[in-house]
Scaffold this active site. Sequence first.
Site, PDB file in Angstrom:
ATOM      1  N   ALA A 249       0.834  -1.200   0.000  1.00 49.06           N
ATOM      2  CA  ALA A 249       0.000   0.000   0.000  1.00 49.06           C
ATOM      3  C   ALA A 249       0.864   1.243   0.000  1.00 49.06           C
ATOM      4  O   ALA A 249       1.918   1.278   0.641  1.00 49.06           O
ATOM      5  CB  ALA A 249      -0.915   0.015   1.223  1.00 49.06           C
ATOM      6  N   ASP A 250       0.418   2.252  -0.723  1.00 49.60           N
ATOM      7  CA  ASP A 250       1.075   3.550  -0.675  1.00 49.60           C
ATOM      8  C   ASP A 250       0.351   4.487   0.275  1.00 49.60           C
ATOM      9  O   ASP A 250       0.967   5.384   0.843  1.00 49.60           O
ATOM     10  CB  ASP A 250       1.133   4.153  -2.077  1.00 49.60           C
ATOM     11  N   ARG A 251      -0.949   4.278   0.452  1.00 52.06           N
ATOM     12  CA  ARG A 251      -1.703   5.081   1.417  1.00 52.06           C
ATOM     13  C   ARG A 251      -2.998   4.338   1.741  1.00 52.06           C
ATOM     14  O   ARG A 251      -3.697   3.868   0.837  1.00 52.06           O
ATOM     15  CB  ARG A 251      -2.008   6.470   0.867  1.00 52.06           C
ATOM     16  N   ALA A 259      -4.833   2.887  -1.506  1.00 56.64           N
ATOM     17  CA  ALA A 259      -4.185   3.260  -2.765  1.00 56.64           C
ATOM     18  C   ALA A 259      -2.928   2.421  -2.930  1.00 56.64           C
ATOM     19  O   ALA A 259      -2.098   2.344  -2.028  1.00 56.64           O
ATOM     20  CB  ALA A 259      -3.827   4.741  -2.767  1.00 56.64           C
TER      21      ALA A 259
END
EC number: 5.3.1.23
Length: 367
Positions: A249-251, A259
Amino acid sequence: MVGSGALQSIVYARGSLRLLDQRKLPLEMHYIDVKDSADGWNAIREMVVRGAPAIAIAAALALAVEVSDLDFTGTPAEAASFISKKLEYLVSSRPTAVNLSDAATKLQTLVSKAAESATDSKTIFQVYTEAAETMLVDDVADNKAIGSHGAEFLKGQLGNSKNISVLTHCNTGSLATAGYGTALGVIRALHSGGILEKAFCTETRPFNQGSRLTAFELVHEKIPATLLADSAAAALMKQGRVQAVIVGADRIAANGDTANKIGTYNLAISAKHHGVQFYVAAPVTSIDLSLPSGEEIIIEERSPKELLNSEGGLGKQVAASGISVWNPAFDVTSANLITAIITEKGVITKNDADGAFDIKGFIQSAK
C-alpha cells in the site's frame, strides 16, 4: 544478474548514501551516489528508488547526507527551518505515498522541538541525522513483524494448509523497503515456514515492477514462483490456483480504502468474484487517519512515455504517434474488497465479512 547475498536498495553510512538504480534491474546492478536532497528528489521522482517505505527512508537519508558536512552559520531555529523546507521539497517528489509525508512531519516536529533548547545548529543536524538513521533500522524490524503476523494469520484463515499459493502485484520486497519487504515479506515468511507452494507475480505494467523486480527477488531467494501477465490474473483465480492475493500500500485511508499500484483494484474485484482472500500488507505509517476514505487520496499521474515506449518509457516507441495517454500510477481499492490489513502491530480485521475496519481503534489499542 546479481550474485548471492542480501539485496539492498539503500546502502548508507553516515555522510554517504547509495541507491540501487532499480530501472536497470534485473540485468544490471548499478548504484547511484546521492549527495543532497536534490539528488534524493530526482532519484525518487525518476523511480531509481520506489516503494513507499524505501522512498521515505531514502528521502530522509538524502537530507542527512546533505547536512552531514554543511557549513551552516544560522541559529538552531534557522537550522530547523532549513530542514523543514527541505523535507517539504522532498515530499513533492511522490505525493501519493503517505510514508514520505508522515516521516517528514515527524522529523519536522522533532527538529522544531529540539531547536527550543539547542545552543547551536550542529545539534539540530545531529538530532535529525540520528532520527533518519533510526528509520532505516526500524523498517527492517517492522517488515519482519509484518511477515510473521501475515504468515500466521493466513495459515489460520486457510485451515492450516501446507500448500498455500498466493498472488502478488508490483514490488513490495527488499527493493521497496529497507529490507525483507511487506507483502513479499509475508511470502518470505510463508516460504520459510514450509507452507508456501508457489508465489505468482504479475508483470505490473507499464513500469514492470513485477517482472523486473519481484521476479528478480523471488529467484534470488529461491522461492518457487511464476510470472504472469497482468491480464491473466482473473483466469488464474478461476482455475483455483491461488488461495490469496497479497499486495502492499502507498496510502490507506481511515476506513481501509487503499491506494496501491495501478491494477490492484482489478485484482481485488477478481478476487472477490472468485472467492479468493485479498490482503493488504503495510506498516502503520502507510495509514492516513486524516483521510476518511479513498476518495480524498491524491493519485499521481506519470509520464505518457511509460506507455508510449518500451522499458517503462526508457526504450523504443511501441505506440502510435499522436495517441493520447492516461497513465495513473495508482488506483484505490475499496475497503469492502479487502479481507484484512496486515501491519507490524498485528492484523486489522472486520467484525464480519461485510463489516468495516476500525483502524483508528486498532492503532490506539496497539500503542
